[in-house]
Design a protein around this motif. Structure first.
Motif, PDB file in Angstrom:
ATOM      1  N   GLU A  68       1.056  10.515 -38.311  1.00  0.00           N
ATOM      2  CA  GLU A  68       1.725  11.036 -39.508  1.00  0.00           C
ATOM      3  C   GLU A  68       1.844   9.994 -40.619  1.00  0.00           C
ATOM      4  N   ARG A  72       0.923   6.934 -46.079  1.00  0.00           N
ATOM      5  CA  ARG A  72       2.333   6.834 -46.464  1.00  0.00           C
ATOM      6  C   ARG A  72       2.799   5.385 -46.411  1.00  0.00           C
TER       7      ARG A  72
ATOM      8  N   ASP C  48       0.370  19.651 -37.749  1.00  0.00           N
ATOM      9  CA  ASP C  48       1.350  19.073 -38.673  1.00  0.00           C
ATOM     10  C   ASP C  48       1.245  19.842 -39.990  1.00  0.00           C
ATOM     11  N   LYS C  50       3.097  19.396 -42.728  1.00  0.00           N
ATOM     12  CA  LYS C  50       3.715  18.737 -43.888  1.00  0.00           C
ATOM     13  C   LYS C  50       2.742  18.489 -45.046  1.00  0.00           C
ATOM     14  N   ARG C  51       1.457  18.554 -44.752  1.00  0.00           N
ATOM     15  CA  ARG C  51       0.500  18.304 -45.850  1.00  0.00           C
ATOM     16  C   ARG C  51       0.023  19.593 -46.504  1.00  0.00           C
ATOM     17  N   ARG C  56       6.833  21.602 -48.618  1.00  0.00           N
ATOM     18  CA  ARG C  56       7.921  20.643 -48.789  1.00  0.00           C
ATOM     19  C   ARG C  56       8.684  20.885 -50.085  1.00  0.00           C
TER      20      ARG C  56
END
Lengths: 158, 81, 286, 752
Positions: A68, A72, C48, C50-51, C56
């Protein structure tokens, strides 16, 4: 199981690593990158010893997958001091004897730094609630809370 | 002779006496004499005891001197956390 | 195990639909990673979300807000309009775990994890929220109280995921509140959770109410009898007692390490009353 | 060097370094993440070890088939109890606890272990090990385990102290006391008798057990481990593995809390055995779940107390019966409970009986003043009830009955100089004691005692050529002891604190040191440090005498300088430590001081705690409003860390009193093996913890130091129970006082 290639930034440094899909960011930091300042006290997000920031937000690195972190920004205890000069929180923790064994200290410092960046004038209650996810078994928290409040006061008047 | 106080549950090994008299000038002599005079004490002595001499507690020091009028108390072996 | 982080919803649905083994959606991960670690589940695929665009964000919609499935608790707390509109929902979401957990945990995840003790869910139920579910057969809006069907179980079918939650517009003179009981001040799972959303008429009588309870049954409950106990009242002592009795009567809890049947049943009534009083104060604008 | 006790205390009236609050020397490492704890070390070629644990509370192990695990690629070794040979009798229980033999005795008991090239492979390998269990009936409650028909763990663990006819789970009986309790009760104006229970608590250190073992085919081994005592680890592991102590070098890592829980071994012999078999280094780190299921929590207890009092508040007789379960092996600390229960009281008639009981739970380990807090909880609760009965002030009653110098302790000896009365007086005059209380609030008072001890200690103090000092000690630094050692060395030598660096030497570099426990380090390693400094000073003075050509006896050491004395006074310029050190090569070689001592004379420590709490009568929730600790430290070497010990002990006590407990299901499995449901206090649960350091010097230490680490956890259970009982209006007798228990007590009382 094939490994994932991750490109990220840790404490401002561009970093690349390979990790397993189910490997946590904490395991990546400790076992692959040798950054053992973040500690594993529980592995379930209940103790805060592995606290890091992810894109500036405080998280438990045991509850983030290494994958993840791609693209970032990660901040760890190793990035809190600026070279040889300690962060004011680090100095105050030493001055106030706000640690005994020191295992929770990295996580608490990362968390407290994140609080002061958000709120430079927290009340005692705000500090206590902000740090409620950082367990300390040695100190009873008293000196930790005092050190954070004292740092905030110093940083405001600086 | 030195007067030695033992703890209550050891009385089963000493014919119900809580106070014993032994000839001893050191802790080692004390423990040896106690074991000889009261063989049933030996298992406990082997497992370990502490000895209080005038209020100061010793775990191991065999050659600590004991005076005739010292207060001597046998205690379970102390430990801590 | 594979990890995928698709950039759009169609890809996510396709990945989830195509997986022949166990697939899990990763939003905040605060439940999922704990389950992985304890080996309670061993998924073959983690998606996932979140992208994915919009996941979001919090967007205004018909006087209310649509909250993307990957919005973390801390982001809810920082959204002033949302806090002003549904303070009880936000405080419920913000009670989940520590500051660190707040940096990750999502309300949609809280809903889909389907714990009977999920903090956000009773508040969402009281607020009349709906969940937007997307999957291979398209999109549907489901009332939040209908999502969980039992501990760890939901109405989600293969290939489906929650895309967002919708919090409706709030009528004038309304307020909501969520209270939970835990032994400590933080870091515990709710022993009992109670949410009340209510609307007052111009005379100050309760014209509408919804009551949600958590941790007292196999899934979070919408307790209509508790709402009826206070509708038409000014929340006087008798109404509060009737509300408490209705909350307690709705309980069907278990004895476990966190509380006894007796305790949960009693405290559900206490928290129901206390939450109603606060919601009423908020409705009055105090 | 014999210490003339009183003289030495009087000698140093104005401490220059001791009693001040310098920054600890290991501090920067610990605030920057550089400090290396148990899990932070790795080695080339390192394997990851994992332990397979019994899912059953009690089961016969019919067979273990590890062939599938051994065949898994990446698995380099599997060990079971068959990989360990015969060991000495005193190590048998420790070995069996590290690796089950014929029976699994508790949920979490180790039955096999693997070492593999990755954690993932090790985890898979564990699932391939087939253990054939025959499930046996189990028992986890102490009272249930004493029942005549209870499932039996061991056929012959009881010793000669246990009367015939009891359950075989009752393994030891202890009795203490003096006088005639029957006569004392007859003389009382009122007698109260009550029963109490406490649940098992865990030390809750944040760092899980971790070690890195490396053992070669030549039998030489190294072990890096977080422990309270690396010499203990060395001796125990060498004994279990059947190797010479000299072949095993143990290095103590930084330690992330112990509180008694790291005074034994769990994974260390297993890691060494895996490493021996695999021929590669092996790291084992316990998960938090393993820490709860398979390390050493404290005993749960069941205690009856009976106390008689005259109407003026004098205790006429006191009696207690204590039953502690210590898990699956002999050794609950019930004797310390029975010895310490009434230590705070000067009693004519007193009797305590302790029963050590085994159950299907993990083998208990020490936890701060082991055995004492539960006993104090029961005793101080009954004293509180008597104060209420006679409407007497609880501090006044304690002062009236307090043990003082010359009192005969309930456990036998006569007390020397102790500070109980001083802590009570300090509490009485503190504003906390008279502050107003609101509705649903209550104030509690309780006293606590711990023996403290000294033990085997060895230090080496090296004078460096530049005038700095390296101090090697053998007691792991859990909470700032490097700082206090540096302070005491600097104090003696007359040099700045910063000129001394203290390290924790490994087992090959220093003589044997007992474990960091018994509140012994500041006392015993401190005493040894002072003696080593004095040894070095004697040598420094000798070198100065040589340089001046005078008799060594004619040199004194003052403020860091050798000075000519007597007839030679003023004849030579004083020589500093640095000046003497600079020419050491020319005057005889390196200068060092050493001490090897069995440090006896640890002074007992007493404390009085005051606590205010509020109870929500509708939910049973307790809020701690205010807390003040009054404790005798003898002499506080580093007051900040003394305060820290007081505060930490108090807060651990708050956890034990309110929410922490081992919860077992009907199946005998632990229900709450994690920090989520084993609820230690978090920052937002607490007020500031105020402290008052009382200093009544210990005649057994040159500066008067008493250990402070353990006493601080003795009064809180009782003080909080007294406070909560006052706030709730009903006596709470079962810890933890969790909200369901409190609400039930309140509701039952209202129901009549």
């Amino acid at each position: 199981m094939s490994q994932i290639h991750v490109t990220t930034t840790i404490n401002g440094d561009a970093t690349e690593y390979l990790c397993e899909p189910d490997e946590t960011l904490l395991d990546v930091l400790r076992d692959r990158l040798g950054m053992t300042g973040s500690k594993e006290g529980c592995g379930t997000g209940d103790c805060g010893a592995c606290s890091v920031t992810l894109d500036g937000r405080l998280v438990c690195s045991c509850l983030v997958l290494g994958a993840e972190a791609d693209g970032r920004e990660v901040g760890t205890i190793e990035g809190v001091a600026d070279g040889e000069s300690l962060h004011p929180l680090q100095k105050k923790f030493l001055e106030h004897a706000a640690l005994q064994c020191g295992i929770c200290t990295p996580g608490i410092l990362v968390a407290a730094k994140s609080l002061l960046e958000k709120n430079d004038n927290p009340t005692e209650e705000e500090v206590r609630y902000w740090l409620a996810g950082n367990l300390c078994r040695c100190t009873g928290y008293d000196k930790i809370i005092r050190a954070v409040l004292d740092t905030a006061q110093d940083m405001r008047s600086a | 002779m030195v007067k030695v106080l033992i703890w209550g549950s050891l009385k089963a090994a000493t014919g119900d006496q809580a106070e014993l008299q032994v000839e001893a000038k050191t802790i080692r002599e004390l423990l040896d004499r106690l074991g000889e005079a009261h063989p049933k004490l030996q298992p406990q002595l082997k497992r370990g005891v502490s000895v209080s001499v005038d209020g100061k507690i010793y775990r191991d020091a065999w050659f600590t001197p004991i005076a005739e009028d010292s207060e001597v108390v046998l205690l379970p072996r102390l430990a801590g956390g | 195990m594979r990890y995928e982080a698709p950039h759009n919803l169609d890809q996510a649905v396709a990945l989830l639909s195509a997986e022949s083994g166990l697939a899990r959606v990763l939003a905040g991960g605060t439940d999922l990673l704990v389950q992985l670690r304890s080996e309670r589940i061993e998924p073959d695929l983690i998606v996932d979300i979140k992208r994915i665009d919009g996941m979001r964000s919090i967007t205004a919609e018909r006087g209310g807000f649509r909250i993307g499935a990957a919005v973390a608790g801390a982001e809810l707390g920082e959204h002033e309009e949302l806090v002003a509109l549904w303070p009880g929902v936000v405080e419920a979401a913000n009670l989940i775990g520590s500051t660190q957990i707040q940096g990750r945990a999502t309300m949609a995840g809280n809903l889909c994890n389907a714990s009977p003790a999920a903090d956000a869910v009773p508040a969402l139920i009281a607020a009349g929220a709906t969940a937007a579910i997307v999957g291979p057969n398209g999109r549907r809006e489901v009332p939040v109280e209908a999502v969980s069907t039992g501990p760890g179980k939901t109405v989600l079918e293969k290939g489906e995921l929650v895309e967002s939650l919708y919090l409706p517009a709030r009528p004038a003179r309304s307020g909501d509140c969520y209270l939970r009981f835990i032994p400590r001040t933080e870091m515990d799972i709710a022993v009992v959770g109670a949410a009340v959303a209510l609307t007052l008429d111009e005379a100050g009588r309760i014209s509408d109410a919804r009551v949600g309870l958590g941790a007292v049954a196999p899934r979070p409950l919408l307790v209509e009898a508790a709402a009826e106990a206070i509708i038409g009242t000014t929340l006087d002592e008798a109404a509060l007692e009737a509300l408490a009795a209705a909350c307690s009567a709705a309980c069907n809890p278990i004895d476990d390490k966190r509380g006894t049947i007796e305790y949960r049943t009693s405290v559900a009534g206490v928290l129901g009353k206390r939450a109603a009083v606060i919601a009423c104060e908020r409705a009055k604008g105090n | 060097m014999p210490l003339d006790e009183q003289r030495d205390i009087d000698l140093i009236k104005d401490f220059r370094v001791v009693g001040h609050r310098p920054v600890r020397p290991d501090g920067v490492d610990k605030v920057t993440g550089r400090a290396r704890f148990g899990a932070d070390m790795s080695a080339p070629g390192m394997l990851i070890g994992r332990v397979l644990r019994s899912p059953h509370a009690h089961a016969r192990i019919r067979s273990i088939d590890a062939s599938k695990a051994e065949a898994l690629p990446g698995v380099k070794a599997v060990v079971t109890s068959k990989d360990f040979g015969e060991v000495d009798e005193d190590l048998v229980d420790t070995l069996v606890n590290c690796m089950a033999t014929d029976k699994a005795l508790y949920d979490g008991h180790a039955v096999a272990a693997v070492a593999a090239t990755s954690a993932v492979i090790a985890r898979k390998a564990l699932k391939l090990i087939e253990v054939d269990y025959e499930i046996l009936p189990h028992v986890t409650d102490v009272d249930a385990a004493m029942a005549p028909d209870a499932p039996v763990l061991h056929e012959d663990a009881a010793d000669e102290s246990v009367p015939a006819g009891m359950s075989k789970n009752v393994v030891r009986r202890y009795e203490f006391g003096h006088g005639d309790v029957a006569a004392g009760f007859a003389a009382a104006d009122h007698v109260i008798e009550k029963s109490f229970k406490t649940e098992a608590a865990h030390q809750g250190y944040i760092e899980p057990h971790a070690c890195l073992a490396s053992m070669g085919p030549d039998g030489q081994a190294d072990l890096w481990v977080c422990t309270q005592g690396h010499f203990m680890v060395r001796n125990t592991c060498a004994g279990i593995l059947g190797i010479d102590a000299s072949q095993l070098r143990v290095t103590a890592s930084e330690i992330g809390g112990g509180f008694g829980g790291k005074t034994t071994v769990f994974i260390e012999p297993v890691a060494l055995a895996l490493s021996r078999k695999a021929g590669r280094p092996v790291k084992i780190t316990m998960s938090r779940e393993e820490v709860f299921r398979a390390s050493g929590p404290t005993s749960s207890s069941s205690v009856d107390v009976k106390i008689g009092m005259s109407s003026d508040g004098r205790i006429t007789a006191a009696e207690a019966e204590l039953r502690y379960q210590g898990g699956a092996f002999v050794g609950s600390p019930v004797e310390f409970g029975a010895m310490s229960a009434f230590a705070a009281y000067d009693l004519e008639n007193v009797k305590t009986v302790g029963w050590d009981v085994v159950t299907n739970r993990p083998r208990q380990a020490a936890y701060r003043a082991p055995g004492a807090p539960m006993a104090a909880f029961a005793v101080e609760s009954v004293v509180d009830e008597l104060c209420k009965h006679f409407d007497l002030d609880p501090l006044a009653v304690r002062l009236k009955n307090a043990s003082t110098e010359g009192s005969k302790a309930a456990y036998g000896p006569t007390f020397g100089r102790i500070g109980l009365t001083a802590t009570l007086e300090a509490a009485k005059k503190h504003p906390h004691y008279t502050a107003p209380l609101g509705p649903n609030q209550g104030r509690g008072v309780a006293c606590g005692f711990w023996f403290n001890f000294g033990g085997e200690t060895c230090v080496s103090l090296n004078i460096n050529v530049d005038g700095t000092v390296g101090l090697s000690v053998g007691t792991p630094d859990i909470g700032g002891s490097r700082a206090s050692m540096c302070q005491m060395a600097a104090e003696e030598l007359g040099i700045p604190f910063e000129k001394v660096r203290t390290i924790i030497a490994d087992t090959a570099s220093l003589g044997y040191n007992d474990v960091t426990d018994g509140s012994r380090v500041t006392f015993a390693s401190g005493l040894a440090t002072i003696q080593a400094a004095r040894d070095a000073i004697e040598k420094l003075c000798g070198r100065a005498a040589q340089m001046w050509g005078i008799d060594p006896d004619a040199v004194v050491w003052e403020d860091g300088y050798a000075k000519p004395a007597g007839d030679n006074a003023g004849q030579f310029e004083p020589l500093s430590l640095a000046e003497i050190a600079a020419v050491a090569a020319n005057t005889g070689g390196p200068i060092a001081g050493h001490t090897e001592v069995n440090a006896d004379g640890a002074g007992q420590s007493f404390a009085t705690h005051l606590v205010d709490s509020e109870v929500d009568p509708e939910t049973g929730k307790v809020t701690i409003l205010r807390y003040t600790v009054f404790q005798d430290a003898g002499k506080a070497v580093h007051p900040s860390y003394v305060e820290g010990q007081f505060q930490g002990g108090a807060v651990q006590g708050i956890g034990w009193a309110l929410n922490e407990e081992y919860i077992y299901g009907q199946d005998g499995r632990l229900q709450n093996a994690g920090f989520l449901d084993y609820r230690i206090p978090v920052a937002s649960d607490l007020p500031m913890i105020d402290t008052v350091i009382v200093e009544v010097p210990n005649p057994g230490h040159p500066y008067g130091v008493r250990g402070v680490g353990e006493t601080s956890i003795v009064p809180p259970l009782a003080a909080i129970a007294n406070s909560v009982s006052a706030a709730a209006g009903v006596r709470l007798t079962h810890l933890p006082m969790s909200p369901p228990r409190i609400l039930k007590a309140v509701t039952d009382k209202q129901a009549g």
